[in-house]
Design a protein around this motif. Structure first.
Motif, mmCIF file in Angstrom:
data_model
loop_
_atom_site.group_PDB
_atom_site.id
_atom_site.type_symbol
_atom_site.label_atom_id
_atom_site.label_comp_id
_atom_site.label_asym_id
_atom_site.label_seq_id
_atom_site.Cartn_x
_atom_site.Cartn_y
_atom_site.Cartn_z
ATOM 1 N N PHE A 23 0.819 -1.197 0.000
ATOM 2 C CA PHE A 23 0.000 0.000 0.000
ATOM 3 C C PHE A 23 0.855 1.250 0.000
ATOM 4 C CE2 PHE A 23 0.519 -1.614 4.246
ATOM 5 C CZ PHE A 23 0.830 -0.515 5.019
ATOM 6 N N PHE A 24 0.261 2.298 -0.520
ATOM 7 C CA PHE A 24 0.870 3.613 -0.599
ATOM 8 C C PHE A 24 0.514 4.331 0.702
ATOM 9 C CE2 PHE A 24 0.831 8.083 -1.783
ATOM 10 C CZ PHE A 24 2.012 8.201 -2.487
ATOM 11 N N ASN A 25 1.489 4.748 1.460
ATOM 12 C CA ASN A 25 1.173 5.355 2.759
ATOM 13 C C ASN A 25 2.088 6.518 3.125
ATOM 14 O OD1 ASN A 25 3.482 3.919 3.313
ATOM 15 N ND2 ASN A 25 2.748 3.032 5.211
ATOM 16 N N THR A 26 2.483 7.323 2.157
ATOM 17 C CA THR A 26 3.417 8.407 2.456
ATOM 18 C C THR A 26 2.829 9.465 3.386
ATOM 19 O OG1 THR A 26 2.784 9.488 0.397
ATOM 20 C CG2 THR A 26 4.768 8.112 0.357
ATOM 21 N N GLN A 27 1.482 9.648 3.370
ATOM 22 C CA GLN A 27 0.867 10.625 4.268
ATOM 23 C C GLN A 27 1.129 10.258 5.735
ATOM 24 O OE1 GLN A 27 -3.411 10.669 4.744
ATOM 25 N NE2 GLN A 27 -3.423 12.893 4.468
ATOM 26 N N LYS A 28 1.143 8.959 5.995
ATOM 27 C CA LYS A 28 1.382 8.475 7.357
ATOM 28 C C LYS A 28 2.711 8.996 7.908
ATOM 29 C CE LYS A 28 1.842 4.079 9.828
ATOM 30 N NZ LYS A 28 1.717 2.631 9.719
ATOM 31 N N GLU A 34 -1.320 12.823 0.182
ATOM 32 C CA GLU A 34 -2.153 11.808 -0.460
ATOM 33 C C GLU A 34 -2.526 10.730 0.556
ATOM 34 O OE1 GLU A 34 -2.555 9.179 -4.498
ATOM 35 O OE2 GLU A 34 -0.812 10.464 -4.225
ATOM 36 N N ALA A 35 -3.821 10.460 0.651
ATOM 37 C CA ALA A 35 -4.310 9.467 1.612
ATOM 38 C C ALA A 35 -3.782 8.077 1.276
ATOM 39 C CB ALA A 35 -5.832 9.452 1.609
ATOM 40 N N PRO A 36 -3.553 7.240 2.282
ATOM 41 C CA PRO A 36 -3.071 5.879 2.051
ATOM 42 C C PRO A 36 -4.094 5.048 1.272
ATOM 43 C CG PRO A 36 -2.916 6.457 4.380
ATOM 44 C CD PRO A 36 -3.688 7.535 3.705
#
Length: 90
Positions: A23-28, A34-36
């Motif tokens: 999953f894409f989770n750079t906002q975390k 961009e939301a995960p």
């Protein structure tokens, strides 16, 4: 799998599913806004059976079509969140 096995004359001696997701989770990590989201979900079925490979392939295809989780990932699904605190809606 077990539910549809009799339709394909597949005797299941053992079965397991290994489910992995990336999953894409750079906002975390505060990299961007961009939301995960899931990028990929992979399911690997392992089946022990004396049945013919073609019958097991048909069974697996049927089970995949009937799988709510798999179909849910394939289609955009609205998601809502409701929160209660001590029985009261927030």
């Amino acid at each position: 799998m077990a539910r549809f096995a009799p339709l394909y004359a597949v005797q299941i001696e053992d079965a397991s599913a290994d489910v992995r997701a990336s999953f894409f989770n750079t906002q975390k990590y505060d990299v961007d806004d961009e939301a995960p989201y899931f990028e990929q979900v992979e399911v690997r079925l392992s089946i022990a059976s004396p049945a013919a490979p073609e019958q097991v392939r048909k069974l697996a295809a049927h089970a995949e079509r009937a799988c709510h989780a798999a179909q849910g990932f394939r289609h955009e699904v609205p998601v809502s969140l409701t929160t209660t605190l001590n029985g009261e809606d927030l």
